[in-house]
Design a protein around this motif. Structure first.
Motif, short mmCIF file in Angstrom:
data_model
loop_
_atom_site.label_atom_id
_atom_site.label_comp_id
_atom_site.label_asym_id
_atom_site.label_seq_id
_atom_site.Cartn_x
_atom_site.Cartn_y
_atom_site.Cartn_z
N LEU A 1 -4.88 1.15 1.37
CA LEU A 1 -4.20 1.53 2.61
C LEU A 1 -3.81 0.29 3.42
O LEU A 1 -2.68 0.19 3.91
CB LEU A 1 -5.10 2.43 3.45
CG LEU A 1 -4.57 2.80 4.84
CD1 LEU A 1 -3.26 3.56 4.72
CD2 LEU A 1 -5.60 3.62 5.61
N LEU A 2 -4.72 -0.66 3.55
CA LEU A 2 -4.39 -1.89 4.27
C LEU A 2 -3.32 -2.67 3.55
O LEU A 2 -2.43 -3.27 4.17
CB LEU A 2 -5.66 -2.73 4.43
CG LEU A 2 -6.76 -2.12 5.32
CD1 LEU A 2 -8.00 -3.01 5.31
CD2 LEU A 2 -6.26 -1.95 6.74
N LEU A 3 -3.38 -2.66 2.21
CA LEU A 3 -2.37 -3.38 1.43
C LEU A 3 -0.99 -2.78 1.63
O LEU A 3 0.01 -3.48 1.76
CB LEU A 3 -2.76 -3.34 -0.05
CG LEU A 3 -1.86 -4.14 -1.01
CD1 LEU A 3 -2.00 -5.64 -0.74
CD2 LEU A 3 -2.22 -3.83 -2.46
N ALA A 4 -0.92 -1.43 1.68
CA ALA A 4 0.37 -0.77 1.87
C ALA A 4 0.91 -0.95 3.28
O ALA A 4 2.12 -1.03 3.49
CB ALA A 4 0.24 0.72 1.55
N ALA A 5 0.02 -1.02 4.27
CA ALA A 5 0.46 -1.11 5.65
C ALA A 5 0.88 -2.52 6.05
O ALA A 5 1.71 -2.70 6.95
CB ALA A 5 -0.64 -0.63 6.59
N ALA A 6 0.33 -3.53 5.38
CA ALA A 6 0.63 -4.91 5.77
C ALA A 6 2.11 -5.26 5.67
O ALA A 6 2.70 -5.76 6.64
CB ALA A 6 -0.22 -5.88 4.95
N PRO A 7 2.80 -5.01 4.54
CA PRO A 7 4.24 -5.35 4.49
C PRO A 7 5.08 -4.55 5.47
O PRO A 7 6.08 -5.03 5.97
CB PRO A 7 4.62 -5.03 3.03
CG PRO A 7 3.34 -5.02 2.28
CD PRO A 7 2.32 -4.53 3.24
N LEU A 8 4.67 -3.29 5.74
CA LEU A 8 5.43 -2.49 6.68
C LEU A 8 5.36 -3.08 8.08
O LEU A 8 6.30 -2.97 8.87
CB LEU A 8 4.91 -1.05 6.70
CG LEU A 8 5.17 -0.24 5.42
CD1 LEU A 8 4.52 1.13 5.54
CD2 LEU A 8 6.65 -0.10 5.16
N GLY A 9 4.24 -3.73 8.40
CA GLY A 9 4.14 -4.39 9.69
C GLY A 9 4.99 -5.63 9.77
O GLY A 9 5.47 -6.02 10.85
N LEU A 10 5.24 -6.27 8.63
CA LEU A 10 6.07 -7.47 8.62
C LEU A 10 7.55 -7.15 8.56
O LEU A 10 8.38 -8.01 8.89
CB LEU A 10 5.70 -8.35 7.40
CG LEU A 10 4.29 -8.95 7.39
CD1 LEU A 10 4.04 -9.68 6.08
CD2 LEU A 10 4.10 -9.89 8.57
N ALA A 11 7.90 -5.94 8.13
CA ALA A 11 9.32 -5.59 7.97
C ALA A 11 10.13 -5.77 9.25
O ALA A 11 11.24 -6.32 9.20
CB ALA A 11 9.44 -4.16 7.44
#
Length: 367
Positions: A171-181
């Motif tokens: 879950l943290l791995l999936a959310a990290a790039p979305l925060g950088l987008a």
């Protein structure tokens, strides 16, 4: 009293749609209200106890969706930074449809995979024990705080986020790039202008002309590139768009330089013209030149009222006085249109220098 009773009719008289309740008897609906229920049904979900075998299977499915969301968001960033920059990419019109398809598809897939994963997590991996919250005074004592801590830890335990590290990590791995987008999307705003807008091609053209022994660069009519003589623009009240001679052949980026250097030439009656201090020689018999770019948000100030000698921007109605150094007389613009110094050489109108202040909106100056 009898008249009123006869008018209202018998209290216990049955109706066609059902019996009439007697006055003073309790309502039969009280037994069906939510407040009267002593037990609350558990919400739909995995039940109060989990089948660990099924839970492990659901855990792998949820982790797969989280990994898919991670891959889609990374693909979004990679495509945006890498491939979309080719052949104009995001800043051109030739591949805009392709870019929108891939970028929108990757971002939609990332959010969809995240949503499906979280939904399966809630439906298959979280217990559905009923939770009843008692309402007391707002002030919390030590026992209440301790109870809250225990309830919070119990909830975390029921959610599985503490005892299922695979779900937590994916879950943290999936959310990290979305925060950088969103940070990556800032690149699409384009590079900062820095000090590029403080100078236009007028200055370069004037320097090149003076290096050849001339006083300045000739003004040419936009569209025809015909040099403009004073006699060609002798009628008061006229307005025309001009550019420096040779801009399309000699500029490094012609379209960008044309956009910055575009200038309006106006013939103001000499008896009504009020030149600014220090700019008494910047006009030719009332012929004056101003930047065509509005100082509000950069729209073309392309309208001119001959009777009032006002320059108007059609976007937000900023109005400038052509007889008084293009000062603002109405609208949201904060400063006058920059003025171009003019002169005459061999009967042709020439520019003897660049605009003395940055052209365009005031916030462009902050680069």
């Amino acid at each position: 009293m009898s008249d009123n009773n006869e008018t209202a009719g018998p209290v216990n008289e049955p109706r066609e749609d059902g019996p009439v309740r007697k006055v003073g008897t309790p309502s039969p609906a009280e037994d069906n209200t939510l407040l009267a229920q002593e037990e609350y049904p558990a919400p739909a979900g995995a039940g109060e106890e989990l089948d660990e075998r099924e839970a492990k299977r659901a855990e792998r499915i949820v982790a797969s969706f989280f990994l898919l969301a991670f891959a889609a968001s990374v693909a979004f960033i990679v495509y945006f930074i890498g491939w979309s920059g080719r052949d104009g990419g995001m800043h051109g019109i030739h591949r805009a449809k392709e870019s929108n398809l891939w970028l929108g598809g990757m971002m939609a897939l990332a959010f969809l995979a995240m949503a499906i994963g979280v939904t399966i997590w809630v439906r298959r991996l979280m217990t559905s024990k009923p939770i009843v919250q008692e309402r007391h005074a707002l002030e919390a004592d030590t026992g209440t705080r301790r109870a809250f801590t225990e309830a919070f830890l119990e909830g975390a335990e029921d959610s599985g986020i503490t005892k299922r590290p695979l779900l937590r990590r994916t879950l943290l791995l999936a959310a990290a790039p979305l925060g950088l987008a969103p940070l990556v999307l800032l690149r699409d705003l384009g590079p900062l202008p820095e000090k590029k807008l403080r100078h236009t091609y007028w200055g370069e053209a004037v320097k090149a002309a003076k290096a050849k022994g001339r006083r300045g660069v000739r003004l040419v009519v936009d569209g025809t590139n015909k040099p403009l003589k004073v006699s060609d623009f002798a009628s008061p009240g006229g307005m025309i768009t001009v550019l420096p001679e040779g801009i399309e052949e000699n500029a490094h980026h012609p379209m960008n330089e044309v956009a910055k250097a575009v200038t309006i030439l106006i013939n103001v009656p000499a008896d009504q013209f009020k030149p600014a201090k220090g700019r008494e020689n910047w006009h030719v018999n009332g012929i004056v030149a101003y930047s065509k770019i509005c100082t509000h948000v950069g729209c073309p100030a392309a309208l001119y009222e001959q009777t009032t000698h006002h320059i108007l921007c059609p976007c937000h109605q900023s109005t400038f006085d052509a007889t008084d150094a293009a000062k603002v007389v109405f609208g949201p613009a904060a400063r006058p249109l920059p003025q171009l110094p003019l002169g005459v050489e061999d009967g042709y109108l020439i520019a003897t220098g660049d605009f003395p202040e940055p052209i365009g909106p005031s916030f462009w100056e902050r680069g």
